[in-house]
Enzyme design. Structure first.
Site: not given
Ligand code: DHK
Length: 158
Positions: A36, A113
């Site tokens: 992330y 996402h």
């Molecule tokens: C964010 C999350 O917390 C995951 O549960 C998802 C998503 C993906 C993201 O890529 O922002 O699978």
């Protein structure tokens, strides 16, 4: 004497957009998990608010770990907001209630996402949210959040 109409003197009303973030999004950037990126959640919020301001949008940037809270916010957006951007996080793959709430929203919807969900585990490859979305942005981290705001700004102005 000059007569000035109300429309000519009032500042234009900024369209409202809700940016909804689901479970665990508040942990972005805190756990060294590069999936992330390194932006913290407050940094992401500041980036999005600056982008929305520059585009003349009024942004409600919110996060909840609770499915029902997200449904309540989507219902609140009905009739008052022009658009919704949503990262439902883990609820993306399970939540019929969030899908149903989004389907009842008359404005434009962008699903976003941080990560490229199709490059990850197979359980992340099917999104319930996509059926309600005008478009999907994934895999571009915090830049994708800003692109989502640009996308919704364009969609609500056509
Ligand atoms: C964010 C999350 O917390 C995951 O549960 C998802 C998503 C993906 C993201 O890529 O922002 O699978």
């Amino acid at each position: 004497m000059s007569i000035t109409s109300e429309a000519a003197t009032s500042p234009p009303v900024a369209p409202t957009v809700w940016f909804l973030n689901g479970p665990n999004a508040n942990l972005y950037g805190l756990d060294g998990n590069n999936v992330y990126g390194s932006d913290s959640f407050p940094t992401l919020q500041a980036r999005c608010e600056a982008k929305a301001r520059a585009l003349g949008l009024s942004l409600h940037f919110v996060q909840s770990n609770w499915e029902g809270q997200l449904v309540d916010w989507i219902q609140e957006a009905r009739g008052t907001a022009a658009g919704i951007i949503i990262n439902a996080a883990g609820l993306t793959y399970t939540s019929v209630p969030i899908l149903d709430a989004l389907l009842s929203f008359p404005g434009r919807i962008i699903e976003v996402h941080m990560s490229n969900i199709w490059r990850r585990e197979s359980f992340r490859h099917h999104s319930y949210i996509s059926k309600a979305a005008d478009g999907v942005i994934a895999g571009l981290g915090g830049d994708g959040y800003e692109f989502a705001i640009e996308a919704v700004a364009r969609l609500i102005r056509v």
